[in-house]
Design a protein around this motif. Structure first.
Motif, PDB file in Angstrom:
ATOM      1  N   ARG A 173      -0.567  13.086   0.544  1.00 48.57           N
ATOM      2  CA  ARG A 173      -1.123  12.626   1.826  1.00 48.57           C
ATOM      3  C   ARG A 173      -0.250  11.559   2.484  1.00 48.57           C
ATOM      4  O   ARG A 173      -0.065  11.552   3.700  1.00 48.57           O
ATOM      5  N   MET A 174       0.261  10.644   1.675  1.00 45.25           N
ATOM      6  CA  MET A 174       1.086   9.581   2.230  1.00 45.25           C
ATOM      7  C   MET A 174       2.408  10.127   2.756  1.00 45.25           C
ATOM      8  O   MET A 174       2.856   9.718   3.836  1.00 45.25           O
ATOM      9  N   GLN A 175       3.035  11.043   2.039  1.00 45.53           N
ATOM     10  CA  GLN A 175       4.278  11.634   2.535  1.00 45.53           C
ATOM     11  C   GLN A 175       4.030  12.390   3.827  1.00 45.53           C
ATOM     12  O   GLN A 175       4.820  12.324   4.763  1.00 45.53           O
ATOM     13  N   ALA A 176       2.900  13.101   3.905  1.00 41.44           N
ATOM     14  CA  ALA A 176       2.561  13.824   5.133  1.00 41.44           C
ATOM     15  C   ALA A 176       2.360  12.851   6.294  1.00 41.44           C
ATOM     16  O   ALA A 176       2.819  13.103   7.416  1.00 41.44           O
ATOM     17  N   ALA A 177       1.694  11.733   6.034  1.00 41.86           N
ATOM     18  CA  ALA A 177       1.468  10.731   7.086  1.00 41.86           C
ATOM     19  C   ALA A 177       2.789  10.123   7.540  1.00 41.86           C
ATOM     20  O   ALA A 177       3.028   9.951   8.752  1.00 41.86           O
ATOM     21  N   LEU A 178       3.648   9.787   6.603  1.00 46.47           N
ATOM     22  CA  LEU A 178       4.954   9.218   6.954  1.00 46.47           C
ATOM     23  C   LEU A 178       5.754  10.192   7.817  1.00 46.47           C
ATOM     24  O   LEU A 178       6.356   9.800   8.822  1.00 46.47           O
ATOM     25  N   THR A 179       5.741  11.443   7.429  1.00 47.32           N
ATOM     26  CA  THR A 179       6.473  12.466   8.172  1.00 47.32           C
ATOM     27  C   THR A 179       5.885  12.648   9.573  1.00 47.32           C
ATOM     28  O   THR A 179       6.622  12.742  10.560  1.00 47.32           O
ATOM     29  N   ASP A 180       4.560  12.691   9.671  1.00 49.29           N
ATOM     30  CA  ASP A 180       3.906  12.869  10.973  1.00 49.29           C
ATOM     31  C   ASP A 180       4.154  11.681  11.905  1.00 49.29           C
ATOM     32  O   ASP A 180       4.370  11.857  13.103  1.00 49.29           O
ATOM     33  N   TRP A 198       0.825  -1.214   0.000  1.00 53.15           N
ATOM     34  CA  TRP A 198       0.000   0.000   0.000  1.00 53.15           C
ATOM     35  C   TRP A 198       0.856   1.258   0.000  1.00 53.15           C
ATOM     36  O   TRP A 198       0.504   2.251  -0.655  1.00 53.15           O
ATOM     37  N   VAL A 199       1.965   1.242   0.713  1.00 53.87           N
ATOM     38  CA  VAL A 199       2.860   2.398   0.690  1.00 53.87           C
ATOM     39  C   VAL A 199       3.341   2.633  -0.738  1.00 53.87           C
ATOM     40  O   VAL A 199       3.310   3.761  -1.242  1.00 53.87           O
ATOM     41  N   ILE A 200       3.756   1.575  -1.396  1.00 55.84           N
ATOM     42  CA  ILE A 200       4.237   1.683  -2.777  1.00 55.84           C
ATOM     43  C   ILE A 200       3.107   2.106  -3.715  1.00 55.84           C
ATOM     44  O   ILE A 200       3.278   2.985  -4.562  1.00 55.84           O
ATOM     45  N   ARG A 201       1.937   1.502  -3.556  1.00 57.70           N
ATOM     46  CA  ARG A 201       0.791   1.825  -4.412  1.00 57.70           C
ATOM     47  C   ARG A 201       0.402   3.302  -4.279  1.00 57.70           C
ATOM     48  O   ARG A 201       0.126   3.975  -5.280  1.00 57.70           O
ATOM     49  N   LEU A 202       0.387   3.805  -3.055  1.00 57.06           N
ATOM     50  CA  LEU A 202       0.026   5.212  -2.858  1.00 57.06           C
ATOM     51  C   LEU A 202       1.132   6.153  -3.356  1.00 57.06           C
ATOM     52  O   LEU A 202       0.858   7.257  -3.805  1.00 57.06           O
ATOM     53  N   GLY A 203       2.363   5.683  -3.282  1.00 54.02           N
ATOM     54  CA  GLY A 203       3.464   6.474  -3.819  1.00 54.02           C
ATOM     55  C   GLY A 203       3.415   6.575  -5.330  1.00 54.02           C
ATOM     56  O   GLY A 203       3.817   7.590  -5.922  1.00 54.02           O
ATOM     57  N   ASP A 204       2.916   5.534  -5.968  1.00 51.84           N
ATOM     58  CA  ASP A 204       2.800   5.513  -7.426  1.00 51.84           C
ATOM     59  C   ASP A 204       1.454   6.051  -7.910  1.00 51.84           C
ATOM     60  O   ASP A 204       1.189   6.027  -9.109  1.00 51.84           O
ATOM     61  N   GLY A 205       0.635   6.501  -6.996  1.00 52.93           N
ATOM     62  CA  GLY A 205      -0.719   6.925  -7.359  1.00 52.93           C
ATOM     63  C   GLY A 205      -0.788   8.362  -7.823  1.00 52.93           C
ATOM     64  O   GLY A 205       0.110   8.873  -8.496  1.00 52.93           O
ATOM     65  N   THR A 206      -1.833   9.028  -7.424  1.00 56.87           N
ATOM     66  CA  THR A 206      -2.074  10.405  -7.840  1.00 56.87           C
ATOM     67  C   THR A 206      -1.204  11.366  -7.027  1.00 56.87           C
ATOM     68  O   THR A 206      -0.614  10.977  -6.009  1.00 56.87           O
ATOM     69  N   GLU A 207      -1.169  12.605  -7.458  1.00 52.21           N
ATOM     70  CA  GLU A 207      -0.444  13.629  -6.696  1.00 52.21           C
ATOM     71  C   GLU A 207      -1.024  13.747  -5.287  1.00 52.21           C
ATOM     72  O   GLU A 207      -0.295  13.937  -4.316  1.00 52.21           O
ATOM     73  N   GLU A 208      -2.339  13.631  -5.204  1.00 48.59           N
ATOM     74  CA  GLU A 208      -3.009  13.734  -3.896  1.00 48.59           C
ATOM     75  C   GLU A 208      -2.620  12.575  -2.980  1.00 48.59           C
ATOM     76  O   GLU A 208      -2.350  12.773  -1.796  1.00 48.59           O
ATOM     77  N   SER A 209      -2.597  11.346  -3.507  1.00 50.77           N
ATOM     78  CA  SER A 209      -2.229  10.197  -2.666  1.00 50.77           C
ATOM     79  C   SER A 209      -0.775  10.314  -2.224  1.00 50.77           C
ATOM     80  O   SER A 209      -0.440  10.001  -1.084  1.00 50.77           O
TER      81      SER A 209
END
Length: 153
Positions: free
Chosen positions: A59-66, A45-56
């Motif tokens: 959001r995923m980078q923000a979650a990882l950072t938080d 899922w991390v990889i899928r969201l990284g390869d997804g839309t700009e929005e995904s």
């Protein structure tokens, strides 16, 4: 959150399979299968969201950072862990940090995310030191039991 914790659990259970304590060894062997599944699933899922839309990605980078600030405590041994480590029944969680970072960086790189920078890390939870928000959470969770004591569901 699941990805960070599952990466830790897989390493912890793998190490606990070598424990001298029969019960800990048995728990680790059984739990390792589930933790491995969760690590594979959350990594995908991390990889899928990284390869997804700009929005995904955003959001995923923000979650990882938080969430990164909470990962440090995984490797801070609690007094009971130190006592068990001294008896060779347990492993020092600090010894897992290097392997954990390798796995996390591998997945984040595959997902083209940047690895959050080390900085301030949350601590104290293993020692029972929690923020004020935990009190509100516990009060809400205990509402039904306090409102309807001795009720069965």
């Amino acid at each position: 959150r699941q990805f960070f914790f599952s990466a830790f659990q897989v390493l912890q259970y793998s190490a606990l399979k070598e424990s001298r304590d029969d019960q800990l060894r048995a728990i680790a062997e059984k739990s390792l299968k589930e933790a491995t599944y969760h690590l594979r699933w959350s990594s995908e899922w991390v990889i899928r969201l990284g390869d997804g839309t700009e929005e995904s990605r955003r959001r995923m980078q923000a979650a990882l950072t938080d969430l990164w600030n909470y990962t440090g405590e995984l490797f801070q041994p609690a007094p009971y862990e130190l006592a068990l480590t001294a008896e060779d029944d347990c492993i020092d969680p600090a010894s897992l940090k290097k392997s954990w970072l390798v796995k996390v960086e591998e997945v984040l790189t595959a997902a083209t995310f940047s690895v959050p920078q080390n900085g301030w890390m949350q601590s104290g939870g293993k020692l029972g030191k929690h923020s004020e928000q935990l009190g509100f959470l516990l009060a809400e969770m205990q509402y039904m039991q306090r409102t309807f004591p001795n009720e069965t569901w």
